[in-house]
Design a protein around this motif. Structure first.
Motif, PDB file in Angstrom:
ATOM      1  N   ALA A 183       0.831  -1.264   0.082  1.00 16.98           N
ATOM      2  CA  ALA A 183       0.015  -0.076   0.264  1.00 16.98           C
ATOM      3  C   ALA A 183       0.769   1.391  -0.130  1.00 16.98           C
ATOM      4  O   ALA A 183       0.594   2.261  -0.506  1.00 16.98           O
ATOM      5  CB  ALA A 183      -0.905  -0.129   1.284  1.00 16.98           C
ATOM      6  N   ALA A 184       1.860   1.141   0.732  1.00 16.68           N
ATOM      7  CA  ALA A 184       2.947   2.386   0.863  1.00 16.68           C
ATOM      8  C   ALA A 184       3.440   2.778  -0.438  1.00 16.68           C
ATOM      9  O   ALA A 184       3.757   3.720  -0.902  1.00 16.68           O
ATOM     10  CB  ALA A 184       3.955   2.139   1.994  1.00 16.68           C
ATOM     11  N   VAL A 185       3.919   1.719  -1.203  1.00 16.28           N
ATOM     12  CA  VAL A 185       4.476   1.786  -2.532  1.00 16.28           C
ATOM     13  C   VAL A 185       3.530   2.198  -3.514  1.00 16.28           C
ATOM     14  O   VAL A 185       3.711   3.225  -4.210  1.00 16.28           O
ATOM     15  CB  VAL A 185       4.930   0.162  -3.117  1.00 16.28           C
ATOM     16  CG1 VAL A 185       5.456   0.427  -4.747  1.00 16.28           C
ATOM     17  CG2 VAL A 185       6.316  -0.133  -2.360  1.00 16.28           C
ATOM     18  N   ASN A 186       2.327   1.969  -3.401  1.00 18.27           N
ATOM     19  CA  ASN A 186       1.188   2.392  -4.184  1.00 18.27           C
ATOM     20  C   ASN A 186       1.183   3.973  -3.937  1.00 18.27           C
ATOM     21  O   ASN A 186       0.973   4.693  -5.136  1.00 18.27           O
ATOM     22  CB  ASN A 186      -0.094   1.419  -4.109  1.00 18.27           C
ATOM     23  CG  ASN A 186      -0.050   0.335  -4.589  1.00 18.27           C
ATOM     24  OD1 ASN A 186       1.105  -0.170  -5.105  1.00 18.27           O
ATOM     25  ND2 ASN A 186      -1.076  -0.723  -4.148  1.00 18.27           N
ATOM     26  N   GLU A 187       1.049   4.156  -2.856  1.00 17.83           N
ATOM     27  CA  GLU A 187       0.796   5.562  -2.312  1.00 17.83           C
ATOM     28  C   GLU A 187       2.094   6.483  -2.754  1.00 17.83           C
ATOM     29  O   GLU A 187       2.049   7.511  -3.480  1.00 17.83           O
ATOM     30  CB  GLU A 187       0.907   5.726  -0.827  1.00 17.83           C
ATOM     31  CG  GLU A 187      -0.548   5.558  -0.220  1.00 17.83           C
ATOM     32  CD  GLU A 187      -0.347   5.996   1.348  1.00 17.83           C
ATOM     33  OE1 GLU A 187      -1.104   6.756   1.801  1.00 17.83           O
ATOM     34  OE2 GLU A 187       0.613   5.422   2.213  1.00 17.83           O
ATOM     35  N   ALA A 188       3.164   5.863  -2.638  1.00 19.01           N
ATOM     36  CA  ALA A 188       4.503   6.708  -3.020  1.00 19.01           C
ATOM     37  C   ALA A 188       4.474   6.736  -4.621  1.00 19.01           C
ATOM     38  O   ALA A 188       4.931   7.866  -5.151  1.00 19.01           O
ATOM     39  CB  ALA A 188       5.769   5.835  -2.518  1.00 19.01           C
ATOM     40  N   ARG A 189       3.989   5.817  -5.192  1.00 22.36           N
ATOM     41  CA  ARG A 189       4.137   5.889  -6.920  1.00 22.36           C
ATOM     42  C   ARG A 189       3.023   7.044  -7.109  1.00 22.36           C
ATOM     43  O   ARG A 189       3.333   7.797  -8.268  1.00 22.36           O
ATOM     44  CB  ARG A 189       3.653   4.362  -7.370  1.00 22.36           C
ATOM     45  CG  ARG A 189       4.053   4.685  -8.970  1.00 22.36           C
ATOM     46  CD  ARG A 189       3.720   3.088  -9.742  1.00 22.36           C
ATOM     47  NE  ARG A 189       4.809   2.285  -9.267  1.00 22.36           N
ATOM     48  CZ  ARG A 189       4.556   0.941  -8.765  1.00 22.36           C
ATOM     49  NH1 ARG A 189       3.358   0.691  -8.050  1.00 22.36           N
ATOM     50  NH2 ARG A 189       5.447   0.063  -8.603  1.00 22.36           N
ATOM     51  N   ALA A 190       1.914   6.925  -6.597  1.00 21.33           N
ATOM     52  CA  ALA A 190       0.950   7.740  -7.244  1.00 21.33           C
ATOM     53  C   ALA A 190       1.387   9.187  -6.845  1.00 21.33           C
ATOM     54  O   ALA A 190       0.901  10.300  -7.400  1.00 21.33           O
ATOM     55  CB  ALA A 190      -0.514   7.561  -6.417  1.00 21.33           C
ATOM     56  N   ALA A 191       2.217   9.510  -5.600  1.00 17.02           N
ATOM     57  CA  ALA A 191       2.830  10.859  -5.340  1.00 17.02           C
ATOM     58  C   ALA A 191       4.080  11.115  -6.071  1.00 17.02           C
ATOM     59  O   ALA A 191       4.791  12.108  -5.961  1.00 17.02           O
ATOM     60  CB  ALA A 191       3.027  10.919  -3.929  1.00 17.02           C
ATOM     61  N   GLY A 192       4.469  10.279  -6.973  1.00 19.88           N
ATOM     62  CA  GLY A 192       5.675  10.739  -7.984  1.00 19.88           C
ATOM     63  C   GLY A 192       7.001  10.352  -7.200  1.00 19.88           C
ATOM     64  O   GLY A 192       8.001  10.919  -7.475  1.00 19.88           O
ATOM     65  N   LEU A 193       6.880   9.740  -6.308  1.00 19.61           N
ATOM     66  CA  LEU A 193       8.048   9.240  -5.486  1.00 19.61           C
ATOM     67  C   LEU A 193       8.692   8.095  -5.739  1.00 19.61           C
ATOM     68  O   LEU A 193       9.859   7.358  -5.527  1.00 19.61           O
ATOM     69  CB  LEU A 193       7.609   9.119  -3.684  1.00 19.61           C
ATOM     70  CG  LEU A 193       7.210  10.274  -3.308  1.00 19.61           C
ATOM     71  CD1 LEU A 193       6.584  10.045  -2.079  1.00 19.61           C
ATOM     72  CD2 LEU A 193       8.499  11.193  -2.724  1.00 19.61           C
ATOM     73  N   VAL A 194       7.866   6.776  -6.578  1.00 21.89           N
ATOM     74  CA  VAL A 194       8.463   6.014  -7.042  1.00 21.89           C
ATOM     75  C   VAL A 194       8.147   5.609  -8.610  1.00 21.89           C
ATOM     76  O   VAL A 194       7.244   6.132  -8.995  1.00 21.89           O
ATOM     77  CB  VAL A 194       7.770   4.516  -6.330  1.00 21.89           C
ATOM     78  CG1 VAL A 194       7.964   3.161  -7.193  1.00 21.89           C
ATOM     79  CG2 VAL A 194       8.027   4.522  -4.866  1.00 21.89           C
ATOM     80  N   GLY A 195       8.989   5.226  -9.499  1.00 17.57           N
ATOM     81  CA  GLY A 195       8.695   5.013 -10.815  1.00 17.57           C
ATOM     82  C   GLY A 195       9.606   6.159 -11.577  1.00 17.57           C
ATOM     83  O   GLY A 195      10.915   6.382 -11.385  1.00 17.57           O
ATOM     84  N   ALA A 196       8.898   6.689 -12.722  1.00 21.23           N
ATOM     85  CA  ALA A 196       9.704   7.483 -13.669  1.00 21.23           C
ATOM     86  C   ALA A 196       9.789   8.848 -12.914  1.00 21.23           C
ATOM     87  O   ALA A 196       8.870   9.419 -12.311  1.00 21.23           O
ATOM     88  CB  ALA A 196       8.834   7.546 -15.015  1.00 21.23           C
ATOM     89  N   LYS A 197      10.959   9.399 -13.234  1.00 20.20           N
ATOM     90  CA  LYS A 197      11.373  10.982 -12.918  1.00 20.20           C
ATOM     91  C   LYS A 197      10.896  11.098 -11.542  1.00 20.20           C
ATOM     92  O   LYS A 197       9.953  11.871 -11.404  1.00 20.20           O
ATOM     93  CB  LYS A 197      10.639  11.780 -13.831  1.00 20.20           C
ATOM     94  CG  LYS A 197      11.278  11.625 -15.431  1.00 20.20           C
ATOM     95  CD  LYS A 197      11.055  12.878 -16.258  1.00 20.20           C
ATOM     96  CE  LYS A 197      11.544  12.639 -17.421  1.00 20.20           C
ATOM     97  NZ  LYS A 197      13.254  12.802 -17.370  1.00 20.20           N
ATOM     98  N   ILE A 198      11.466  10.458 -10.515  1.00 23.58           N
ATOM     99  CA  ILE A 198      11.139  10.746  -9.244  1.00 23.58           C
ATOM    100  C   ILE A 198      11.445  12.184  -8.665  1.00 23.58           C
ATOM    101  O   ILE A 198      12.146  12.731  -8.724  1.00 23.58           O
ATOM    102  CB  ILE A 198      12.068   9.701  -8.350  1.00 23.58           C
ATOM    103  CG1 ILE A 198      11.616   8.391  -8.537  1.00 23.58           C
ATOM    104  CG2 ILE A 198      11.784  10.221  -6.525  1.00 23.58           C
ATOM    105  CD1 ILE A 198      12.503   7.253  -7.946  1.00 23.58           C
ATOM    106  N   LEU A 199      10.242  12.910  -7.997  1.00 19.09           N
ATOM    107  CA  LEU A 199      10.107  14.132  -7.443  1.00 19.09           C
ATOM    108  C   LEU A 199      10.645  14.999  -8.548  1.00 19.09           C
ATOM    109  O   LEU A 199      11.067  16.117  -8.292  1.00 19.09           O
ATOM    110  CB  LEU A 199      11.132  14.077  -6.386  1.00 19.09           C
ATOM    111  CG  LEU A 199      10.636  13.424  -4.876  1.00 19.09           C
ATOM    112  CD1 LEU A 199      11.638  13.673  -3.982  1.00 19.09           C
ATOM    113  CD2 LEU A 199       9.417  14.070  -4.526  1.00 19.09           C
TER     114      LEU A 199
END
Ligand SMILES: Cc1cc2nc3c(=O)[nH]c(=O)nc-3n(C[C@H](O)[C@H](O)[C@H](O)COP(=O)(O)O)c2cc1C
Ligand code: SF4
Length: 436
Positions: free
Chosen positions: A140-156
């Motif tokens: 759930a935390a990974v999903n939240e972080a991905r939705a917030a632009g913290l995980v995946g492409a072009k982080i932050l």
């Protein structure tokens, strides 16, 4: 040993600690943002090296040094990975579970800082199959972080991209061994690989890979936020920082406690775990999980750090203390442990496959009253044959060490058990209310 400050469990105590909102309200991911903006990958690795952080997964290997084994991306452009070891199956060890369940975003922040330092494309989090709630919380935390632009492409909003994938184990202790874990992640049986090649050169799918433990990576955001000198001020010179000490067995308050490395085991037992239960005397203890061997009570004032514990002929391991009171039977305890290693051996090496089986059977026959005096030397011979260097991984040694220690420290009790044909302490246990 210095420092009484806590940090590892502070975030876990907050209501809603596992959510992104609460984590960010307390400065979560600010360190990642600063690191991506201000520090080069080499500078991050240097800070972690300088901090002296040692792996919390069992071997105590220096973390920054391990990261520096990854090939230079300028000379080796292969895809690079980290496998985060959350398999936590060493008997007595239950510290990573708390961090996964209560503070998953800090772990993700640590993974992303490590990913920046080693220029990783992806992090695989391998979670022990039985850890259902911890797994769900991290996912759930990974999903939240991905939705917030913290995980995946072009982080932050930077040019840095890194994925995080979750994987559930299926109840095999051997999948916690780093190369068994990688085989399992690749969809194969968790059979450890011969080394060399080491994971930094040939890891997941043949690509450069670093394997780190949950608690190790959990320390990273703190080190980058507060500095290497702050970290070195806690613990001992050669084992800096705090660690999570899982205390189990015959104690009043079993649990996971945060203490500085170097705190004497006796103090952890008395001040945190409430002492030996029912006011009984301590008989023996495992300093850092079952594979670190059974030590006599006379060693309980040893400081809990890598060098001090090595000094009494044991290992710091995962720092998980298991305590046995004066009514415990060392034969029974040895049998339970030997049976565990026999069950968990993957069977690739004959010394381990046969050795763990024989140890288990011999301890069982002594426990059943069918032991022979010569069994004690037979146990020692077998354990010698399972020594490191003769097998692919360290599970064989993990089974041999408790055998050597019980023969060394409790030979008289083994012999008494064999001669009587039963446990010499059974009468005492019955007198105290145990079933006959
Ligand atoms: C049989 C066996 C089981 C292991 N199980 C675990 C485990 O559950 N979790 C873990 O972090 N390390 C485990 N290890 C140690 C890993 O192989 C590896 O050293 C560790 O994950 C490295 O992380 P660290 O450097 O951060 O400590 C195990 C080792 C062996 C030999
Ligand atoms: S030592 Fe044991 S567990 Fe490790 S690879 Fe060999 S047989 Fe498998």
């Amino acid at each position: 040993m210095s420092g009484t400050e806590t940090y590892l469990l502070d975030g876990c105590a907050r209501a809603g600690s596992h959510t992104l909102d609460v984590y960010r309200k307390h400065g979560g991911y600010d360190t990642l943002a600063r690191v991506l903006k201000e520090l080069t990958p080499a500078e991050v690795t240097e800070i972690v090296k300088d901090s002296g952080l040692r792996g919390r997964g069992g071997a105590g290997f220096p973390t920054g040094l391990k990261w520096s084994f990854m090939p230079d991306p300028a000379q080796d452009d292969r895809t690079r990975y980290m496998a985060l070891n959350a398999d936590e199956s060493e008997p007595g060890t239950c510290k990573d579970r708390v961090l996964l369940r209560e503070d998953p975003h800090r772990l993700i922040e640590g993974c992303l800082i490590a990913a920046w330092a080693m220029q990783l494309s992806a992090v695989y989090i391998y979670v022990r199959g039985e850890y259902r709630l911890p797994y769900d919380r991290v996912q759930a935390a990974v999903n939240e972080a991905r939705a917030a632009g913290l995980v995946g492409a072009k982080i932050l909003g930077t040019d840095f991209s890194c994925e995080i994938f979750m994987h559930k184990g299926a109840g095999a202790y051997i999948c916690g061994e780093e190369t068994g874990l990688m085989e399992s992640l690749e969809g194969k049986r968790g059979h450890p690989r011969p080394k060399p090649p080491f994971p930094a050169g040939f890891g997941l799918w043949g690509q450069p890979t670093t394997v780190n433990n949950v608690e190790t990576i959990f320390n990273v955001p703190f080190i980058l936020e507060r500095g290497a000198d702050w970290f070195k001020n806690l613990g001992t010179e050669k084992s800096p920082g705090n660690f999570l000490c899982g205390v189990s067995g015959h104690v009043e308050r079993p649990g996971v406690y945060e203490v500085p490395l170097g705190m004497p085991a006796q103090r952890i037992l008395d001040e945190h775990a409430g002492g030996v239960w029912k006011g009984r005397a301590l008989k023996a203890w495992f300093p850092g999980g079952s594979s670190t061997g059974l030590m006599p009570a006379s060693t309980i004032d040893t400081p809990m750090d890598h060098d001090s514990i090595r000094g009494i002929g044991s290992m710091f391991g995962t720092g998980a203390m298991i305590l046995l009171d004066e009514t415990a039977c060392v034969v029974r305890a040895s049998f339970v442990i030997a049976r565990f290693y026999d069950h968990e051996s993957c069977g690739q090496c004959s010394q381990c496959r046969e050795g763990t089986q024989w140890l288990s059977q011999i301890f069982e026959r002594i426990e059943d009253g069918r032991g022979r005096p010569e069994d004690i030397d037979l146990l020692t011979d077998l354990a010698h044959g399972m020594a490191p260097g003769k097998t692919i991984c360290a599970l064989s040694d993990a089974a041999a060490i408790p055998t050597h220690s019980v023969v060394k420290h409790f030979r008289a009790e083994l012999l008494e058990h064999i001669e009587l044909g039963r446990c010499p302490l059974q009468a005492k246990r019955v007198a105290e209310g145990a079933p006959a």
